[in-house]
Design an enzyme around this catalytic site. Structure first.
Site, PDB file in Angstrom:
ATOM      1  N   SER A   1     -35.583 -41.639 -14.710  1.00 24.11           N
ATOM      2  CA  SER A   1     -36.028 -40.341 -15.248  1.00 24.11           C
ATOM      3  C   SER A   1     -37.545 -40.250 -15.351  1.00 24.11           C
ATOM      4  CB  SER A   1     -35.399 -40.104 -16.624  1.00 24.11           C
ATOM      5  OG  SER A   1     -35.704 -41.179 -17.500  1.00 24.11           O
TER       6      SER A   1
ATOM      7  N   ASN B   1     -32.519 -44.857 -27.750  1.00 24.61           N
ATOM      8  CA  ASN B   1     -31.783 -43.660 -28.190  1.00 24.61           C
ATOM      9  C   ASN B   1     -32.544 -42.906 -29.285  1.00 24.61           C
ATOM     10  OD1 ASN B   1     -29.933 -44.665 -26.433  1.00 24.61           O
ATOM     11  ND2 ASN B   1     -28.395 -45.221 -27.968  1.00 24.61           N
TER      12      ASN B   1
ATOM     13  N   THR C   1     -32.861   7.712 -25.102  1.00 29.96           N
ATOM     14  CA  THR C   1     -31.560   7.040 -25.179  1.00 29.96           C
ATOM     15  C   THR C   1     -30.871   7.351 -23.867  1.00 29.96           C
ATOM     16  OG1 THR C   1     -30.388   8.925 -26.134  1.00 29.96           O
ATOM     17  CG2 THR C   1     -31.392   7.392 -27.696  1.00 29.96           C
ATOM     18  N   HIS C   2     -30.073   6.434 -23.381  1.00 27.11           N
ATOM     19  CA  HIS C   2     -29.427   6.599 -22.067  1.00 27.11           C
ATOM     20  C   HIS C   2     -30.467   6.874 -20.979  1.00 27.11           C
ATOM     21  CE1 HIS C   2     -25.601   7.106 -24.322  1.00 27.11           C
ATOM     22  NE2 HIS C   2     -26.382   7.770 -25.163  1.00 27.11           N
TER      23      HIS C   2
ATOM     24  N   SER D   1     -49.239  -4.153  -1.506  1.00 25.88           N
ATOM     25  CA  SER D   1     -48.272  -4.458  -0.458  1.00 25.88           C
ATOM     26  C   SER D   1     -49.028  -4.869   0.790  1.00 25.88           C
ATOM     27  CB  SER D   1     -47.432  -3.209  -0.172  1.00 25.88           C
ATOM     28  OG  SER D   1     -46.898  -3.272   1.136  1.00 25.88           O
TER      29      SER D   1
ATOM     30  N   LYS E   1     -49.572   0.992  -2.367  1.00 23.88           N
ATOM     31  CA  LYS E   1     -48.760   0.394  -3.424  1.00 23.88           C
ATOM     32  C   LYS E   1     -49.578  -0.319  -4.489  1.00 23.88           C
ATOM     33  CE  LYS E   1     -44.868   0.394  -3.743  1.00 23.88           C
ATOM     34  NZ  LYS E   1     -43.814  -0.425  -3.106  1.00 23.88           N
TER      35      LYS E   1
ATOM     36  N   ASN F   1     -47.990  -2.620  -7.347  1.00 26.96           N
ATOM     37  CA  ASN F   1     -46.685  -3.097  -7.806  1.00 26.96           C
ATOM     38  C   ASN F   1     -46.777  -3.907  -9.106  1.00 26.96           C
ATOM     39  OD1 ASN F   1     -45.359  -1.992  -5.552  1.00 26.96           O
ATOM     40  ND2 ASN F   1     -45.857  -3.795  -4.314  1.00 26.96           N
TER      41      ASN F   1
ATOM     42  N   GLU G   1     -42.243  -7.990 -13.183  1.00 26.16           N
ATOM     43  CA  GLU G   1     -41.013  -8.335 -12.463  1.00 26.16           C
ATOM     44  C   GLU G   1     -40.742  -9.836 -12.548  1.00 26.16           C
ATOM     45  OE1 GLU G   1     -40.810  -4.999  -8.957  1.00 26.16           O
ATOM     46  OE2 GLU G   1     -42.418  -6.452  -8.886  1.00 26.16           O
TER      47      GLU G   1
ATOM     48  N   TYR H   1     -24.487 -41.625 -28.536  1.00 23.50           N
ATOM     49  CA  TYR H   1     -25.314 -41.418 -27.344  1.00 23.50           C
ATOM     50  C   TYR H   1     -24.494 -41.589 -26.080  1.00 23.50           C
ATOM     51  CZ  TYR H   1     -28.882 -41.843 -23.758  1.00 23.50           C
ATOM     52  OH  TYR H   1     -29.640 -41.640 -22.622  1.00 23.50           O
TER      53      TYR H   1
ATOM     54  N   GLN I   1     -29.700 -37.578 -21.069  1.00 28.01           N
ATOM     55  CA  GLN I   1     -30.960 -37.628 -20.326  1.00 28.01           C
ATOM     56  C   GLN I   1     -31.188 -36.319 -19.564  1.00 28.01           C
ATOM     57  OE1 GLN I   1     -32.289 -41.365 -18.404  1.00 28.01           O
ATOM     58  NE2 GLN I   1     -32.029 -40.280 -16.474  1.00 28.01           N
TER      59      GLN I   1
HETATM   60  N1  ARG Z   1     -33.927 -42.255 -20.463  1.00 28.38           N
HETATM   61  C1  ARG Z   1     -32.973 -42.171 -21.529  1.00 28.38           C
HETATM   62  C2  ARG Z   1     -32.755 -40.721 -21.955  1.00 28.38           C
HETATM   63  O1  ARG Z   1     -33.547 -39.917 -21.594  1.00 28.38           O
HETATM   64  C3  ARG Z   1     -33.470 -42.931 -22.706  1.00 28.38           C
HETATM   65  C4  ARG Z   1     -32.397 -43.465 -23.554  1.00 28.38           C
HETATM   66  C5  ARG Z   1     -31.718 -44.571 -22.826  1.00 28.38           C
HETATM   67  N2  ARG Z   1     -30.696 -45.132 -23.600  1.00 28.38           N
HETATM   68  C6  ARG Z   1     -29.679 -45.775 -23.085  1.00 28.38           C
HETATM   69  N3  ARG Z   1     -28.759 -46.217 -23.866  1.00 28.38           N
HETATM   70  N4  ARG Z   1     -29.582 -45.967 -21.780  1.00 28.38           N
HETATM   71  O2  ARG Z   1     -31.810 -40.398 -22.607  1.00 28.38           O
END
Ligand code: ARG
Length: 470
Positions: free
Chosen positions: A32, A119, A164-165, A286, A292, A294, A299, A326, A331
């Site tokens: 990650s 965690n 309204t509407h 445009s 134009k 825009n 948007e 957990y 993640q």
């Molecule tokens: N990268 C993990 C997350 O974002 C961190 C926690 C990892 N904990 C574990 N028990 N593998 O949740």
């Protein structure tokens, strides 16, 4: 052939139990760092507090603590470099920071994770990161509110058609319309604050799920990190992303409001309505059609609302089936969270600039009001004030409108005499109400569009906003 790598599993924070390392596919799949690197500053901040606490609890000597703090400080500094993460293949940001500490502080670094689990660490980092992001969002929201109030003050007496509407309904003051948005966004500020409070508790000390076995002073750590207090249950912490969902809900709601405001102004600035002007600086041309102008900024805001809603529903679905406590699924909270925060804060800033660029074309708005029969309700209510049962009054004015539409007459084309001739219930003074401004003056209850009510609301708005300024 197995795709298990020869790399020793001990490179991991959890390598001891494994005879060989993870497959390259699994590493790539589960890593990650590519996104949770955004938590680096929070991870460092939390680890500093943790190092100090480890010293107080007798795990680190003063000298070890200082070595770790110096290493963390250095990491924070170095992280400003754009190529800081180049070549890093650590599992996540927590692993990355620990490796960096090891490179800088040697042996002592091995103690930083004593009694700590990722965690609780990921919960802590996310809370710290999100708190800053919410503060930024609140600041941007206040900026948008100020821009709305400034635009209201610029045309205090201007009248626009209220719809309204999407049909012209009743005349309202321009500031009254803008104050409607002010109310909406002030409620949103409350929502952001609520989300902030939900996350603003220290999870450290929760361990993996069962709580710390070391005598940490959690309240002291909470104070140091600016939290309002500590979380109350370690199992709750490990599996809890409610505070993220609360934020995502607030974000989705704000985007919904921004999107509706965008839609309003796309319409009002179109040639068909034509009474709102958007600045050149927030519109584009445009590539083909030279005429134009825009409303792309608006948007895009409207378009991004869908993505933020997607973030909310994404995490909601991720969490809903998870057993206590957990699970690695969690993640997957970060990408939607980061994306929503970026889009929200970006949209808030963009909308402020759009509001600052916009201007009311008073005469066009006034013409739209006068050309239509928005005074019909005022006339019917005037009759009702004189004792005509409202249903009868409604009927009389309805016929007046029908007759006018057939004859191509605007309200202003009626004289007091012609009105009295149309129905004996009309008194000559009622003809005053053919001017929409007169009808508005009859609506002076708090919250209504009467000039005095609006002036008071505008003043109160400035005051109420003050409470949200840092
Ligand atoms: N990268 C993990 C997350 O974002 C961190 C926690 C990892 N904990 C574990 N028990 N593998 O949740």
């Amino acid at each position: 052939m197995s795709d298990r790598e020869e790399k020793p599993a001990s490179m991991k924070l959890w390598g001891g139990r494994f005879a060989s390392g993870p497959s390259e596919v699994f590493e790539r799949f589960s890593g990650s760092l590519s996104f949770d690197r955004r938590l680096l500053e929070a991870d460092v901040r939390g680890s500093m507090t943790y190092a100090r606490e480890l010293h107080r609890a007798g795990i680190l000597s003063a000298e070890e603590r200082d070595r770790l703090l110096a290493a963390l400080e250095e990491i924070r500094r170095e992280a400003a470099a754009p190529d800081y993460f180049d070549g890093a293949d650590d599992e996540d940001i927590h692993t990355f920071v620990i490796r960096k500490i090891k490179e800088k502080a040697g042996e002592a670094a091995g103690k930083i994770h004593t009694g700590r689990s990722r965690n609780e660490q990921v919960s802590l980092d996310t809370r710290l990161w999100l708190r800053d992001e919410i503060d930024r969002g609140l600041e941007l929201l206040v900026g948008l509110e100020e821009a709305l109030l400034a635009l209201a003050r610029r045309h205090r007496e201007a009248v626009i058609p209220g719809y309204t509407h999407l049909r012209r309904a009743q005349a309202v003051l321009w500031p009254h319309y803008l104050l409607a948005w002010f109310e909406i966004f002030l409620r949103d500020a409350e929502r952001l604050r609520f989300a902030r409070r939900q996350g603003n508790r220290l999870p450290l000390g929760s361990g993996a799920l069962a709580g710390s076995a070391f005598p940490f002073d959690r309240e002291a750590m909470a104070r140091e990190l600016g939290f309002e207090g500590i979380t109350r249950n370690s199992m709750d912490v490990a599996g809890d992303r409610d505070f993220v969902l609360d934020y995502l809900f607030a974000a989705a709601m704000i985007m919904l409001h921004l999107s509706r405001l965008a839609e309003d102004w796309i319409l009002y600035s179109s040639e068909e309505f034509g009474w709102l002007e958007l600045g050149d600086e927030v519109t584009s041309g445009s590539s083909l059609m030279p005429q134009k102008k825009n409303p792309d900024a608006l948007e895009l805001i409207r378009g991004k609302a869908g993505r933020v809603w997607g973030s909310l529903s994404s995490l909601y679905v991720t969490v809903k089936g998870l057993p206590m406590t957990y699970n690695r699924d969690l993640q997957e909270d970060k990408v939607p969270l980061f994306e929503a925060a970026d889009e929200l804060n970006g949209s808030l800033e963009m909308m402020r600039v759009v509001v600052e660029s916009a201007d009311l074309r008073e005469e066009v708005a006034a013409r739209a009001v006068e050309e239509s029969w928005v005074v019909a309700t005022d006339l019917a209510e005037a009759l009702a004030r004189r004792g005509v049962p409202f249903h009868r009054a409604h009927q009389i004015v309805g016929r007046l409108v029908l007759e006018s539409v057939r004859a191509g007459k605007k309200p202003k084309d009626w004289t007091p005499e012609a009105l009295a001739a149309f129905a004996p219930e009309f008194t000559p003074e009622m003809a005053d109400l053919l001017d929409p401004a007169a009808g508005m003056r009859t609506r002076e209850v708090p919250g209504a569009t009467g000039p005095r009510a609006v002036a008071a609301a505008l003043e109160a708005a400035e005051e109420r906003l003050r409470e949200f300024k840092p």
